[in-house]
Design an enzyme around this catalytic site. Structure first.
Site, PDB file in Angstrom:
ATOM      1  N   ASP A 290       5.473   3.574  26.944  1.00 25.99           N
ATOM      2  CA  ASP A 290       4.768   2.784  25.481  1.00 25.99           C
ATOM      3  C   ASP A 290       4.125   2.001  26.929  1.00 25.99           C
ATOM      4  O   ASP A 290       3.296   1.654  27.870  1.00 25.99           O
ATOM      5  CB  ASP A 290       5.947   1.290  25.253  1.00 25.99           C
TER       6      ASP A 290
HETATM    7  C1  BGC Z   1       2.791   0.341  20.684  1.00 25.06           C
HETATM    8  C2  BGC Z   1       2.793   1.732  20.577  1.00 25.06           C
HETATM    9  C3  BGC Z   1       1.090   2.140  20.752  1.00 25.06           C
HETATM   10  C4  BGC Z   1       0.899   1.604  21.586  1.00 25.06           C
HETATM   11  C5  BGC Z   1      -0.761   1.870  22.024  1.00 25.06           C
HETATM   12  C6  BGC Z   1       2.176  -0.578  21.675  1.00 25.06           C
HETATM   13  O1  BGC Z   1       1.745  -1.773  21.658  1.00 25.06           O
HETATM   14  O2  BGC Z   1       4.776  -0.407  21.091  1.00 25.06           O
HETATM   15  O3  BGC Z   1       3.873   1.947  19.254  1.00 25.06           O
HETATM   16  O4  BGC Z   1       1.581   3.661  20.238  1.00 25.06           O
HETATM   17  O5  BGC Z   1       0.818   0.022  22.355  1.00 25.06           O
HETATM   18  O6  BGC Z   1      -1.336   1.378  20.982  1.00 25.06           O
END
Ligand code: BGC
Length: 755
Positions: A290
């Site tokens: 993530d």
């Molecule tokens: C979120 C993810 C997301 C990623 C990219 C993160 O803060 O938890 O679900 O895909 O950002 O934007």
């Protein structure tokens, strides 16, 4: 054109080979990747595991400054394997060209983006759409989202979110399919099929991502990014099934999660990523971290620095570092010092290259960048029509006392801060959904009912600084100056439609709430209006279950309309006018109060089940009953349905056999309507405590007015299996209860024995 010669001569020889031996596709595919891998330096390999968020400016004038300069150099030198947030066919093509032509091997980039509920045409937020219980619909909306995204140069989405979530305080419940494992699994599979289609290299499809692996939906207190405490049985029986099914469905990628589970951050969780996902489930796709989650192993307090974080994450099985800078900074040194083996990196690179190959990039790096296709596909009228259909199917009728709905009144007041809001229905995670582009409720109603006399008052403001993704939403709590006008218009009208709820950015990532009632002055406004006109239809727009005690008790008609996307106003008008008979069912329990949380239908019995109201020493609160405001699976229709007793094909089942569960459902009204017939099962005695009931099947079908239909469900051994006390998966002989009904509490029952 430095890189081209190497990579294209390789492609040429492989594709020539392909035409000669069409039937040996698999080994040839692997050869292509192996050949490429064998030419890569360690730096280039690590580059494939590095993902940056970039905009178009990287190849433009701002490219040479600060962090952009680093990213620019890395792109140029083959040190970036994928990017997120780079949008548009033109920008994508320019950046791809830069990478392909400038870097030594010219390995194309993958572009990625959070396409969660639409790209430009916005569909209902996933929680809302899940209320449709319509798997085909959800597959179709994901397919359209994919088509639009792919036309705009996006090859990979970070969706679907498969986190089972039982705490409505958590803002990200809006992104998932709700609280139930079975429903969440089926919806997850449908969305993956929709995004990916049958062929990832088709320019109308994109790679999906099963996220967040795992346990993120159980963050303590519903506070985002918080710690998670879970038992292993709960992990295996409740949280992991949608992920396992996603792997079996062929989801192209997985994403790890921000949270720890009982002390072990998911990003560095060897049990989850390596032992389970990659070994036991034999998953051969790539795992992306993530955003910055590898670097966050340091603040988590399990890694002393970024190098140790990188070592832990790559060892555990996180393949791609999203905006964490840990792999690009540390992996080389870790290999050279012998701290990690290069084979770990090779394995991760193979997974990334496989994705590139599956997307068709190794044959044509530019296939997703076509400006003509982009113009033709985005916001295509057929997509908007599908958005309207998805919107109306997602609406849940919570109350309709005295048949206030469908609307009959000719003189209607529309009141509330959301009624003319063209932005909130677009929802959070709106990708490229344009600000203020939704059809508002007021627009939808006035277009649908030209002969009705509408008046309008805003009543109160909902928020200050809302609709700005970067900032906290501040709720307006003191300005009552609009109340008077609202009361005046209500007094003069036959009926009032109040449109209340949460603005778009009150749910979603980092948008947890400690109170989940109507925010700001809205309940106060509702009570003021109620004093002068009790004929109120409350239309709710929100990204999570709300607490609605006063509303549920006093307001005669309530419609749950979530954030429904581009065509929200039309979709709601379709339901209010009766053009569409509501069929949605809640995918998540609505509690009576925050103190009741967690409230979910498939809880355990406890040693002191709360079956005898009035007794003291049982599991309950003294100040509120245990039942929720609205249970899982609940939703009314303008039709009424009568369920016959349930019958079973036999009362005993041997291992390997099936039982047929049958029921008759009659539409006792004079309007045709769709019903979601739900099947639940309870394993009465188990080696571990078992849920009071668990959804195991459902059928959504149209039943014509006055008609009765027979519905059959087959129950097989698989439906009765679970991870037992010794963590093996299987059934246990004994008594089972079967429940069939219109929601999780109004059910017909029968019993059988498994031998
Ligand atoms: C979120 C993810 C997301 C990623 C990219 C993160 O803060 O938890 O679900 O895909 O950002 O934007």
């Amino acid at each position: 054109m430095k890189g081209n010669s190497v990579i294209y001569s390789l492609f040429l020889s492989t594709s020539l080979f392909l035409t000669n031996c069409e039937k040996t596709n698999e080994p040839v595919k692997n050869n292509k990747i192996e050949n490429l891998l064998s030419q890569m330096t360690l730096d280039e390999k690590i580059g494939q595991l590095n993902q940056y968020s970039i905009g178009a400016e990287l190849t433009g004038p701002g490219a040479k400054e600060g962090i952009n300069k680093i990213k620019y150099d890395h792109l140029k030198n083959g040190k970036v394997g994928s990017v997120l947030n780079l949008l548009g066919a033109k920008n994508g093509r320019e950046t791809q060209k830069f990478v392909v032509e400038e870097s030594r091997l010219g390995i194309p980039l993958i572009t990625s983006y959070d396409v969660i509920h639409g790209y430009k045409t916005m569909f209902p937020i996933p929680l809302g759409e899940s209320a449709s219980w319509d798997l085909e619909l959800m597959e179709n909306t994901a397919a359209v989202a994919a088509k639009e995204a792919a036309a705009a140069g996006v090859m990979w989405t970070f969706a679907p979110m498969l986190d089972i979530s039982r705490d409505p305080r958590w803002g990200r419940v809006m992104e998932g399919a709700g609280e139930d494992t079975y429903l969440g699994t089926e919806i997850g599979k449908a969305r993956i099929r929709g995004f990916q289609g049958n062929d990832l290299s088709d320019v109308a499809t994109i790679a999906a991502c099963a996220k967040h692996f795992a346990g993120y939906g159980f963050s303590e207190g519903g506070r985002d990014y918080n710690n998670v405490y879970l038992g292993k049985h709960q992990l295996l029986n409740t949280i992991l099934p949608p992920f396992k099914a996603a792997a079996e469905t062929g989801v192209a990628t997985f994403m790890n999660a921000f949270n720890d589970i009982d002390g072990v951050p998911s990003t560095a969780n060897e049990y989850l990523l390596k032992d389970l996902l990659k070994e036991e489930w034999a998953y051969d796709g790539a795992v992306v971290s993530d955003w910055g989650s590898i670097a966050e192993l340091v603040p988590h307090g399990v890694a002393k620095d970024s190098a140790e974080a990188a070592q832990m994450a790559i060892t555990a099985g996180s393949d791609i570092d999203m905006e964490g800078y840990t792999y690009i900074r540390n992996l080389k040194q870790l290999v050279e010092s012998g701290a990690i083996n290069e084979s770990l990196i090779d394995d991760a690179v193979r997974r990334v290259l496989k994705l590139k190959e599956d997307l068709g990039l190794l044959d044509d790096p530019y296939k997703y960048f076509d400006e003509d296709r982009e113009k033709e596909v985005l916001l295509n009228p057929t997509h908007l029509a599908l958005s309207r259909e998805a919107g109306r199917k997602s609406i849940v009728l919570l109350k309709n006392e005295g048949d206030l709905l469908p609307l009959k009144a000719k003189n209607i007041a529309v009141i509330g801060p959301l009624a003319k809001d063209k932005d909130s229905p677009i929802g959070n995670w709106r990708a490229q959904g344009e600000k203020g582009s939704a059809i508002s409720l007021y627009e939808g109603l006035t277009e649908a009912l030209p002969d009705v006399n509408f008046s309008y008052a805003q009543g109160c403001k909902l928020s200050i600084g809302a609709n700005d993704f970067a900032h906290e939403v501040e709720i307006e709590n003191s300005d009552r100056s609009g109340f008077k006008e609202a009361v005046e218009v209500a007094k003069k009208s036959e009926l009032v439609i109040m449109n209340l709820g949460e603005p778009a950015y009150m749910s979603g990532e980092a948008r947890s709430r400690s109170e989940i009632g109507l925010p700001g002055l809205q309940l106060e406004l509702l009570k003021e209006v109620y004093k002068v006109n009790k004929n109120i239809v409350l239309v709710l727009m929100n990204g999570r279950p709300l607490t609605l005690q006063w509303e549920a008790e006093n307001i005669p008609a309530i419609l749950e309309a979530w954030h429904l996307g581009s065509m929200a106003g039309h979709a709601i008008a379709d339901v209010l006018t009766g053009k569409y008979n509501p069929s949605g069912k809640l995918p998540m329990t609505f509690p009576r109060s925050v103190g009741q949380i967690p409230t979910y239908y498939n809880h355990k019995m406890t040693g002191r089940p709360s079956t005898e109201p009035g007794m003291v020493f049982y599991s309950h609160n003294m100040d509120i009953e245990n039942s929720p405001q609205y249970p899982f699976g609940f939703g009314l229709s303008y039709s009424t349905f009568e369920y016959s007793p349930v019958s079973l094909s036999k009362n005993e089942m041997n291992m390997g056999e099936e039982i047929t569960v049958s029921i008759h459902v009659k539409n006792t009204s004079n309007v045709d309507g769709e019903e979601v017939v739900q099947l639940y099962i309870r394993d009465v005695v188990g080696s571990i405590t078992r849920p009071v009931k668990e959804l195991k099947g459902f059928k959504k079908l149209m039943i014509k007015a006055g008609e009765s239909v027979q519905i059959d469900f087959e129950i097989g051994e698989e439906d009765l299996a679970f991870y037992r006390k010794d963590f093996t998966f299987g059934t246990e002989p004994g008594d089972f209860e079967v429940f069939v009904g219109t929601n999780s509490t109004d059910v017909q029952t029968a019993t059988f024995k498994l031998n």
